[in-house]
Design a protein around this motif. Sequence first.
Motif, short mmCIF file in Angstrom:
data_model
loop_
_atom_site.label_atom_id
_atom_site.label_comp_id
_atom_site.label_asym_id
_atom_site.label_seq_id
_atom_site.Cartn_x
_atom_site.Cartn_y
_atom_site.Cartn_z
N VAL A 1 16.26 -11.71 1.85
CA VAL A 1 15.81 -13.05 1.23
C VAL A 1 16.39 -13.21 -0.11
N ALA A 2 17.01 -14.55 -0.17
CA ALA A 2 17.71 -14.71 -1.55
C ALA A 2 18.35 -13.63 -2.20
N GLY A 3 19.12 -13.12 -1.24
CA GLY A 3 20.11 -11.94 -1.66
C GLY A 3 19.63 -10.68 -2.07
N ARG A 4 18.43 -10.43 -1.68
CA ARG A 4 17.53 -9.20 -1.80
C ARG A 4 17.01 -8.60 -0.68
N TRP A 5 17.02 -7.22 -0.33
CA TRP A 5 16.28 -6.85 0.69
C TRP A 5 14.77 -6.60 0.54
N GLU A 6 13.84 -7.21 1.51
CA GLU A 6 12.70 -6.87 1.55
C GLU A 6 12.01 -6.29 2.62
N VAL A 7 10.75 -5.71 2.69
CA VAL A 7 10.15 -5.35 4.03
C VAL A 7 9.48 -6.54 4.61
N ALA A 8 10.16 -6.74 5.74
CA ALA A 8 9.46 -7.79 6.74
C ALA A 8 8.29 -7.11 7.45
N GLU A 9 8.43 -5.79 8.03
CA GLU A 9 7.10 -5.25 8.57
C GLU A 9 7.36 -3.81 8.54
N VAL A 10 5.98 -2.89 8.28
CA VAL A 10 5.92 -1.74 8.25
C VAL A 10 4.62 -1.24 8.73
N SER A 11 4.88 -0.16 9.26
CA SER A 11 3.72 0.62 9.91
C SER A 11 3.56 2.32 9.75
N ASN A 12 2.76 2.75 10.19
CA ASN A 12 2.57 4.17 10.48
C ASN A 12 2.92 4.67 11.85
N GLN A 13 3.61 3.81 12.68
CA GLN A 13 3.97 4.20 14.08
C GLN A 13 5.01 5.22 14.20
N SER A 14 4.29 6.52 14.32
CA SER A 14 5.34 7.87 14.48
C SER A 14 4.57 8.91 15.31
N THR A 15 5.07 8.79 16.62
CA THR A 15 4.30 9.60 17.45
C THR A 15 4.82 11.21 17.40
N GLY A 16 5.81 11.44 16.29
CA GLY A 16 6.12 12.91 16.11
C GLY A 16 5.07 13.36 15.00
N TYR A 17 4.94 12.55 13.89
CA TYR A 17 4.08 13.10 12.86
C TYR A 17 2.82 12.48 12.89
N CYS A 18 2.52 11.37 13.35
CA CYS A 18 1.26 10.91 13.60
C CYS A 18 0.24 10.83 12.37
N PRO A 19 0.82 10.04 11.48
CA PRO A 19 0.09 9.88 10.11
C PRO A 19 -1.19 8.97 10.13
N ASP A 20 -2.13 8.93 9.47
CA ASP A 20 -3.27 8.26 9.48
C ASP A 20 -2.87 7.09 8.54
N PRO A 21 -3.49 6.09 8.59
CA PRO A 21 -3.17 4.73 7.74
C PRO A 21 -3.43 5.02 6.35
N GLU A 22 -4.11 6.00 6.03
CA GLU A 22 -4.34 6.55 4.49
C GLU A 22 -3.32 6.78 3.97
N CYS A 23 -2.24 7.18 4.55
CA CYS A 23 -0.98 7.13 3.86
C CYS A 23 -0.01 6.19 3.32
N ARG A 24 -0.69 5.09 3.58
CA ARG A 24 -0.21 3.80 2.99
C ARG A 24 0.43 3.90 1.61
N PRO A 25 -0.45 4.39 0.63
CA PRO A 25 0.08 4.29 -0.65
C PRO A 25 1.32 5.10 -1.07
N SER A 26 1.58 6.30 -0.27
CA SER A 26 2.66 7.00 -0.29
C SER A 26 4.01 6.17 -0.05
N VAL A 27 3.84 5.44 1.27
CA VAL A 27 4.82 4.32 1.56
C VAL A 27 4.93 3.35 0.61
N ALA A 28 3.92 2.77 0.02
CA ALA A 28 4.12 1.72 -1.07
C ALA A 28 4.94 2.05 -2.18
N ALA A 29 4.63 3.57 -2.66
CA ALA A 29 4.91 4.04 -3.79
C ALA A 29 6.56 4.31 -3.74
#
Length: 90
Positions: A12-40
Amino acid sequence: MAAAGEVAFRRVAGRWEVAEVSNQSTGYCPDPECRPSVAAALDRAGVARPDRFTHEIVFRRCTGCDELNIVREGDFVCVFCDADLPAAGA
């Protein structure tokens, strides 16, 4: 806290941004509470992101048959053996 999942980017406007993000990982199976780590991590990379997961997944392992389940619509019932799934933890 460790995290895993899927991220889709868009330009967008010459910069990358996140369009979609999830905790969908059937190998690690993280709880939604991991979101702050992803955000950081995205903030450290200087990538614009949503304030929440665009697709939040709740995983539970069945104590009856030991199969991994994705909880849908708050229905904590194993799709494999019909046993109740634990309210917390994967």
